[in-house]
Design a protein around this motif. Structure first.
Motif, PDB file in Angstrom:
ATOM      1  N   ASN A  51      64.174  20.584  28.851  1.00 10.24           N
ATOM      2  CA  ASN A  51      64.930  20.631  27.598  1.00 10.24           C
ATOM      3  C   ASN A  51      66.073  21.647  27.627  1.00 10.24           C
ATOM      4  OD1 ASN A  51      63.566  18.594  26.165  1.00 10.24           O
ATOM      5  ND2 ASN A  51      61.867  19.989  25.801  1.00 10.24           N
ATOM      6  N   VAL A  71      67.565  21.231  23.937  1.00  8.19           N
ATOM      7  CA  VAL A  71      67.116  20.081  23.162  1.00  8.19           C
ATOM      8  C   VAL A  71      65.771  20.438  22.534  1.00  8.19           C
ATOM      9  CG1 VAL A  71      66.427  17.651  23.257  1.00  8.19           C
ATOM     10  CG2 VAL A  71      68.356  18.475  24.646  1.00  8.19           C
ATOM     11  N   SER A  83      69.906  19.570  19.041  1.00  5.77           N
ATOM     12  CA  SER A  83      70.275  20.407  20.176  1.00  5.77           C
ATOM     13  C   SER A  83      70.962  21.653  19.650  1.00  5.77           C
ATOM     14  CB  SER A  83      71.192  19.656  21.147  1.00  5.77           C
ATOM     15  OG  SER A  83      72.421  19.352  20.536  1.00  5.77           O
ATOM     16  N   GLU A 110      76.060  14.742  25.717  1.00  5.02           N
ATOM     17  CA  GLU A 110      74.728  14.906  26.311  1.00  5.02           C
ATOM     18  C   GLU A 110      73.662  14.910  25.224  1.00  5.02           C
ATOM     19  OE1 GLU A 110      71.892  15.271  29.316  1.00  5.02           O
ATOM     20  OE2 GLU A 110      74.014  14.740  29.453  1.00  5.02           O
ATOM     21  N   GLU A 114      70.476  12.400  24.863  1.00  3.86           N
ATOM     22  CA  GLU A 114      69.103  12.919  24.766  1.00  3.86           C
ATOM     23  C   GLU A 114      68.417  12.474  23.478  1.00  3.86           C
ATOM     24  OE1 GLU A 114      67.191  15.008  26.694  1.00  3.86           O
ATOM     25  OE2 GLU A 114      68.594  15.387  28.320  1.00  3.86           O
TER      26      GLU A 114
END
Length: 150
Positions: A51, A71, A83, A110, A114
């Motif tokens: 994470n 995350v 995040s 990103e 995720e």
């Protein structure tokens, strides 16, 4: 920016990362680039955690920017995964080049990949230029933060 690569940080990037963290009035008071021991231990913890995304921006073989993306799965907001962007730093030679924008765009992309529905960041109250930068990128000042040193 075609000559720019954003990639996962490696342990041998630590001197450049820590130098950027220390290269401002706040960082110069709290970072110790001459002793990488605590940073190495922290890097190894981050590297093992799926994470955590510690990345660097590299241009022509030189680390010129960095950030950490965390995350966090959660229950609030109907189980929203969020995040947190932290430790955004741009080498002094690259400030104003658009690199900061590119790093934040990478972090948002990103985060979407995720499964995050919310991206958060904090910035010290004295970093007024950074606040304007984040607002220009669509972030809103929404919370009052607190810290407790242990």
């Amino acid at each position: 920016m075609s000559d720019l690569e954003i990639r996962p940080a490696r342990q041998d990037d630590l001197p450049a990362i820590i130098a950027m963290l220390a290269d401002d009035p706040l960082g110069s008071q709290r970072e110790s680039p001459e002793d990488l021991t605590p940073y190495t231990a922290a890097f190894l913890r981050l590297d093992r955690d799926p994470n955590q995304h510690l990345v660097v921006a590299e241009r022509e073989g030189r680390v010129v920017g960095t950030l950490q993306l965390t995350v966090i799965p959660g229950l609030s907001r109907k189980g929203t995964t969020r995040s947190i962007i932290e430790g955004v730093r741009i080498h002094a030679d690259e400030r104003g080049s658009g690199l900061g924008t590119r790093l934040i765009e990478w972090a948002v992309e990103e985060s979407r990949a995720e499964g995050c529905r919310l991206v958060q960041l904090t910035s010290d109250v004295t970093r007024t230029d950074a606040h304007r930068f984040y607002e220009r990128l669509g972030f809103e000042a929404s919370h009052l933060g607190f810290k407790l040193s242990l």
